[in-house]
Design a protein around this motif. Sequence first.
Motif, PDB file in Angstrom:
ATOM      1  N   GLU A  82      -2.265  -1.626   9.603  1.00 31.82           N
ATOM      2  CA  GLU A  82      -2.636  -0.853  10.886  1.00 31.82           C
ATOM      3  C   GLU A  82      -1.569  -0.938  12.119  1.00 31.82           C
ATOM      4  O   GLU A  82      -1.560  -0.237  13.030  1.00 31.82           O
ATOM      5  CB  GLU A  82      -3.927  -1.721  11.390  1.00 31.82           C
ATOM      6  N   LEU A  83      -0.528  -1.852  11.952  1.00 34.85           N
ATOM      7  CA  LEU A  83       0.412  -1.959  13.110  1.00 34.85           C
ATOM      8  C   LEU A  83       1.183  -0.566  13.264  1.00 34.85           C
ATOM      9  O   LEU A  83       1.592  -0.117  14.459  1.00 34.85           O
ATOM     10  CB  LEU A  83       1.484  -3.043  12.743  1.00 34.85           C
ATOM     11  N   GLY A  84       1.133   0.385  12.300  1.00 30.99           N
ATOM     12  CA  GLY A  84       2.060   1.450  12.407  1.00 30.99           C
ATOM     13  C   GLY A  84       1.126   2.505  13.047  1.00 30.99           C
ATOM     14  O   GLY A  84       1.552   3.487  13.161  1.00 30.99           O
ATOM     15  N   ASN A  85      -0.228   2.337  12.867  1.00 31.75           N
ATOM     16  CA  ASN A  85      -1.343   3.157  13.252  1.00 31.75           C
ATOM     17  C   ASN A  85      -1.596   2.936  14.945  1.00 31.75           C
ATOM     18  O   ASN A  85      -2.561   3.862  15.363  1.00 31.75           O
ATOM     19  CB  ASN A  85      -2.579   3.142  12.500  1.00 31.75           C
ATOM     20  N   LEU A  86      -1.191   2.171  15.482  1.00 31.03           N
ATOM     21  CA  LEU A  86      -1.573   1.718  16.682  1.00 31.03           C
ATOM     22  C   LEU A  86      -0.849   2.747  17.990  1.00 31.03           C
ATOM     23  O   LEU A  86       0.091   3.199  17.916  1.00 31.03           O
ATOM     24  CB  LEU A  86      -1.140   0.243  17.332  1.00 31.03           C
ATOM     25  N   GLY A 110      -1.425 -10.950  10.455  1.00 29.37           N
ATOM     26  CA  GLY A 110      -2.774 -10.205  10.612  1.00 29.37           C
ATOM     27  C   GLY A 110      -3.896 -11.048  11.628  1.00 29.37           C
ATOM     28  O   GLY A 110      -4.523 -10.597  12.371  1.00 29.37           O
ATOM     29  N   HIS A 111      -3.535 -12.299  11.606  1.00 24.82           N
ATOM     30  CA  HIS A 111      -4.531 -13.307  12.467  1.00 24.82           C
ATOM     31  C   HIS A 111      -4.158 -12.999  13.998  1.00 24.82           C
ATOM     32  O   HIS A 111      -4.820 -13.025  14.903  1.00 24.82           O
ATOM     33  CB  HIS A 111      -4.291 -14.697  12.203  1.00 24.82           C
ATOM     34  N   PHE A 112      -2.627 -12.784  13.986  1.00 24.96           N
ATOM     35  CA  PHE A 112      -2.056 -12.412  15.393  1.00 24.96           C
ATOM     36  C   PHE A 112      -2.653 -11.170  15.958  1.00 24.96           C
ATOM     37  O   PHE A 112      -2.851 -10.906  17.108  1.00 24.96           O
ATOM     38  CB  PHE A 112      -0.632 -12.818  15.394  1.00 24.96           C
ATOM     39  N   GLY A 155       3.309 -12.487   6.273  1.00 26.98           N
ATOM     40  CA  GLY A 155       2.734 -11.355   6.409  1.00 26.98           C
ATOM     41  C   GLY A 155       1.254 -11.267   5.885  1.00 26.98           C
ATOM     42  O   GLY A 155       0.740 -12.536   5.381  1.00 26.98           O
ATOM     43  N   GLY A 156       0.332 -10.249   6.162  1.00 23.82           N
ATOM     44  CA  GLY A 156      -1.136 -10.599   5.660  1.00 23.82           C
ATOM     45  C   GLY A 156      -1.746  -9.420   6.061  1.00 23.82           C
ATOM     46  O   GLY A 156      -1.346  -8.336   6.517  1.00 23.82           O
TER      47      GLY A 156
END
Length: 296
Positions: free
Chosen positions: A115-119, A84-86, A109-110
């Motif tokens: 949101e990764l799948g929604n970019l 998540g930080h990255f 993970g975090g």
Amino acid sequence: MFDQASRLRELAAAYRSQAVGRTARRFEAIAVTSGKGGVGKSNLAVNLAQVLARAGHEVLLMDVDLGLANADILLGTVPPYHLGHFLRGEVDILQVIHRTQTGLKLIAGGSGLVELGNLTAGQLRPILRSLERLEGEAEYLIMDCGAGVGDAVLEFAQAANQVLVVTTPEPTAMADAYTMIKALASRDPQARIRLVVNQAERPEDAQRAAERIVTTARNFLGIEVVHLGTIPRDSAVWQSVRRRVPYVVSYPASPAARAVEAMAMRILGEEPPAVRAPGSFFGRLASLFGRRSSSL
């Protein structure tokens, strides 16, 4: 008594001696997933990664379970950063790599993973370009993927060199494992799919479950699923979870630990996988995510 740990070290040493004078083994990505939760998927990913690391390989365990990231808990470690930080641009991807006390590299993970799948493809491209740098950090990337046939799970699995589908001998788990295998095969008929039967009370129960799934996949999907191995039900597993130490470390002589070591030996003893087009693992992943986001 046959010492699986000693055999594992011997196999790793033999591999390294054979590698002298030839190019190094290429980076290999292994996705660990399941049709449903609660079958021991994350525990297998953690312990398999740990065994490969103990055998002298550089291993990166990446927790990409978008809903229940918990590999750090199973390892009893508290990384300063997570994915998540990255993804929020707060740190460089190499800063997220956390070396555990047992020699394993971990990317936890975090928050932010969903949101990764929604970019969009444009937003995703620079992120995955950064992730490509990870391929120089390990020989093996073990991905603890989510359960179920969601797009993100299937895309991580499709980009991998091989996929381990974890099930138990319980009928609903077997049905869900077959559904996962069917979804993977529909996206990539050439996918290398391995089956792991976990929490087996008796060897014959696991064998029947494996034969049923393998035969059904062959007859109805036209693909060959390999039964990689069986992990027996073992009190050492839940005891190690309570202690937050992988059972291959805390209970190395336990039946579960020996079963995972046997699976690792099979993986180490195989020929390196053929290069899968297009490009690197993260290049393939970028293509898959980009294809979906551009179609929305």
